[in-house]
Design a protein around this motif. Structure first.
Motif, short mmCIF file in Angstrom:
data_model
loop_
_atom_site.label_atom_id
_atom_site.label_comp_id
_atom_site.label_asym_id
_atom_site.label_seq_id
_atom_site.Cartn_x
_atom_site.Cartn_y
_atom_site.Cartn_z
N LYS A 164 -9.45 33.41 43.08
CA LYS A 164 -9.69 33.48 44.44
C LYS A 164 -8.88 34.42 45.10
CE LYS A 164 -10.73 31.65 48.50
NZ LYS A 164 -11.96 32.19 49.19
N ASN A 165 -7.58 34.70 44.63
CA ASN A 165 -6.79 35.72 44.89
C ASN A 165 -7.00 37.19 44.95
OD1 ASN A 165 -5.12 33.96 46.18
ND2 ASN A 165 -3.58 33.99 44.93
N HIS A 196 -13.26 39.18 46.49
CA HIS A 196 -13.76 38.83 48.02
C HIS A 196 -15.19 38.53 47.88
CE1 HIS A 196 -10.30 41.67 48.69
NE2 HIS A 196 -10.16 40.61 49.37
#
Ligand code: PBG
Length: 323
Positions: A259-260, A263
């Motif tokens: 997730k980090n 995009h």
């Protein structure tokens, strides 16, 4: 002294400050389709989950749509007589998968139809790719997966979901879709898919356990984390619209790192073994079923999953929305 309990003191304030909300919009419903009519077979290692024939699939789709469940992920169970080394049934225009897709689009055109793309249900060996001796072939498999994806797109699939972990399948599928004119069909890539014991019940559901060896030459080693990011970035570069981490519950750290790092929407798959563990302990009265369902899925969302494939989707609706 800080009074940290202030924000936990009462129901209303807890609801106000809760950081994560699980909703019907987050969920993808996996469905197992089988031959025959009026078939609704319970899967022995997945209590209260069924293989459905096409007529019952139509009814299920109506029910799901009425419940607010708007995305399904299709898997087919292929009889042994149709399995061969070339996995030719995977490319049959009148096979179960294209029939199921067309039926769903007739019953409920707005349902988002995602389809599994891998060869294991069609192979006598239960492997996700074509097999030569004991080797799982890569590039030859990708060619079949690309054709299979075009077939699913032509039947009306909105997303194809390659779950095979061959190298280069996303770019191969994207190119084939473009060439055939299916520029609107998306790709949900099982990008960080680990070789996991938690797939056991699913392989019962499809009768697709590997006939020799295991899947460790293509699925990832669960000791690895950096590799997940490599796979995910690679799939995005190749054209994946959504990336997935699988399994979910034991891989929350991976979901968060992915997730980090990206995009694009991140999906997670709460797999059959995760389902079976909750069902089995609840049956024995060792755990509260509904609480475990909501806690496990909320944790997956908190870790960073934007969408979650789960066999508990209908339970979630019952638990969250029927007061
Ligand atoms: C195979 C496939 C598997 C699952 C989804 N697609 C099993 C496997 O890789 O052996 C597992 C799903 C689950 O366990 O719920 N392409």
């Amino acid at each position: 002294m800080r009074r940290n309990r202030t924000l936990r003191n009462a129901f209303a304030i807890r609801e106000l400050v809760a950081e994560t909300q699980l909703t019907a919009n987050d969920l993808i419903v996996p469905l197992f389709v089988t031959e025959g009519t009026n078939v609704r077979e319970e899967i022995s290692s997945m209590p209260n989950y069924y293989r459905l024939s096409l007529d019952n699939l139509g009814k299920e789709i109506e029910e799901l749509w009425d419940l607010g469940l708007k995305s399904v992920l299709l898997f087919v169970k292929v009889p042994d007589s149709l399995k061969d080394d070339a996995c030719s049934e995977a490319l049959n225009e009148n096979g179960l998968m294209p029939k199921a897709i067309r039926l769903i689009k007739q019953v409920q055109p707005n349902m988002c139809v995602m389809t599994d793309v891998a060869l294991d249900p069609f192979s006598p060996h239960g492997h996700d790719g074509l097999v030569k001796g004991e080797e799982i072939l890569n590039d030859e498999t990708v060619e079949v997966l690309a054709k299979m994806s075009v077939l699913h797109a032509s039947a009306g699939a909105d997303f194809v979901a390659p779950s095979d972990m061959m190298d280069g399948r996303v770019v191969g599928i994207r190119a084939a879709l473009e060439k055939a004119g299916y520029s609107k069909t998306g790709i949900l890539a099982y990008s960080a898919k680990y070789a996991s014991c938690y797939y056991g019940p699913f392989r019962d559901a499809l009768d697709s356990a590997p006939g020799f060896g295991d899947k460790k030459t293509y699925q990832m080693d669960y000791r690895n984390r950096a590799e997940a990011i490599k796979e995910v970035l690679n799939d995005i570069e190749e054209g994946a619209d959504i990336v997935m981490v699988k399994p979910a519950g034991a891989y929350l750290d991976i979901i968060r790192e992915v997730k980090n790092a990206v995009h694009v929407p991140v999906a997670a798959y709460q797999v059959s073994g995760e389902y079976a563990m909750i069902k089995a302990s609840a049956e024995r009265g060792w755990i509260n079923h509904d609480a475990a369902v909501i806690e496990s899925l909320t944790a997956i969302k908190r870790a960073g999953a934007d969408l979650i494939a789960t066999y508990f989707a209908k339970d979630v609706i019952r638990i969250l929305y029927s007061k």
